[in-house]
Design an enzyme around this catalytic site. Structure first.
Site, PDB file in Angstrom:
ATOM      1  N   LYS A  59       1.248   4.000  -3.118  1.00 16.68           N
ATOM      2  CA  LYS A  59       0.853   5.398  -2.959  1.00 16.68           C
ATOM      3  C   LYS A  59       2.037   6.331  -3.158  1.00 16.68           C
ATOM      4  O   LYS A  59       1.887   7.438  -3.696  1.00 16.68           O
ATOM      5  CB  LYS A  59       0.208   5.610  -1.588  1.00 16.68           C
ATOM      6  CG  LYS A  59      -1.101   4.836  -1.410  1.00 16.68           C
ATOM      7  CD  LYS A  59      -2.134   5.178  -2.485  1.00 16.68           C
ATOM      8  CE  LYS A  59      -3.459   4.471  -2.270  1.00 16.68           C
ATOM      9  NZ  LYS A  59      -4.471   4.840  -3.286  1.00 16.68           N
ATOM     10  N   TYR A  66       0.845  -1.194   0.000  1.00 17.87           N
ATOM     11  CA  TYR A  66       0.000   0.000   0.000  1.00 17.87           C
ATOM     12  C   TYR A  66       0.880   1.243   0.000  1.00 17.87           C
ATOM     13  O   TYR A  66       0.678   2.176  -0.777  1.00 17.87           O
ATOM     14  CB  TYR A  66      -0.932  -0.006   1.215  1.00 17.87           C
ATOM     15  CG  TYR A  66      -1.910   1.139   1.225  1.00 17.87           C
ATOM     16  CD1 TYR A  66      -3.094   1.062   0.497  1.00 17.87           C
ATOM     17  CD2 TYR A  66      -1.652   2.300   1.937  1.00 17.87           C
ATOM     18  CE1 TYR A  66      -3.999   2.111   0.480  1.00 17.87           C
ATOM     19  CE2 TYR A  66      -2.546   3.362   1.937  1.00 17.87           C
ATOM     20  CZ  TYR A  66      -3.720   3.261   1.202  1.00 17.87           C
ATOM     21  OH  TYR A  66      -4.598   4.323   1.185  1.00 17.87           O
TER      22      TYR A  66
END
Length: 244
Positions: A154, A150
């Site tokens: 990002k 994650y």
């Protein structure tokens, strides 16, 4: 006419079936845009009763954004595109992202699909001198315990925003991004659905509250409007002061 009147504009919000993307889709629709959304379920009716999902007035289509061939072969149901918002995202908990299946699931959905969608709709955006907004996360600015994929996805989204912004500005396409902080959606329920974790999280936010999809939508409306006509490659942090 207001700079925030999108009458006559066509928008596609990837991941617009629920959560932040759904809030953005309705913000655009409420200001006159014809809004199309992509989601993971077969039909719009499959979202009935789902928290944070309201597909009324939106044009829904199913798309698995991790299927890059499906994106490339997609035949648009709209004849022009002025606004593209990439709000797709997923996360794997219980340390699943430390194993390759979990890692690849998150990277494909959160990062690789951004480029697949951008490439697919580049020509339509160039024709309309349109705008693209990538929804990333404040996770791109700090470590996120237990979620390496994650975080990496990002962080990558921030770099992609800068690089596509630079690459496509000369073609009349403005690429920018928004990095939300902790927003109360189904993706964050592991925190927001636990009273102890929720209170602890809110204590770290200077404004003293969680974000909402509408908070993120406000920044998107600005970025895709004439008000931001000279803004290129930037990511606006919308987090109530969390990472200050």
């Amino acid at each position: 006419m207001s700079d925030l009147d999108f009458s006559g504009k066509t928008a596609l919000v990837v991941g617009g079936s629920s959560g932040i993307g759904n809030g953005i889709a309705h913000a655009l629709k409420d200001r006159g845009a014809e809004v199309h959304v992509w989601g993971t379920r077969k039909t719009a009716e499959d979202y009935d009763g789902v928290e944070g999902s309201d597909l009324r007035g939106l044009n829904y289509e199913q798309m698995d954004v991790s299927d890059f061939d499906a994106i490339n072969n997609y035949a648009p149901t709209f004849d022009k595109l002025d606004i593209l918002v990439l709000s797709q995202g997923t996360v794997v908990y219980s340390r699943g992202e430390f194993e390759m299946p979990g890692w690849m699931k998150v990277i494909d959905t959160n990062l690789n699909s951004l480029m697949a969608c951008a490439a697919k709709f580049h020509d339509m955006l160039a024709q309309s001198h349109g705008s693209m907004v990538i929804i990333s996360s404040t996770a791109g600015y700090h470590a996120t315990k237990g979620n390496p994929a994650y975080n990496a996805s990002k962080t990558g989204a921030l770099g992609l925003t800068r690089t596509l912004g630079q690459a496509w500005a000369g073609e009349g396409i403005r690429v920018n991004g928004v990095a939300p902080g902790l927003v109360d959606t189904k993706l964050t329920k592991v925190t927001t659905g636990n009273p102890k974790r929720r209170d602890a999280a809110i204590a770290t936010i200077p404004q003293g509250r969680l974000g909402t999809p509408d908070d993120i939508a406000g920044a998107v409306l600005y970025l895709v409007s004439p008000l931001a006509s000279y803004v290129v490659g930037q990511t606006i942090v919308v987090d109530g002061g969390l990472i200050l």
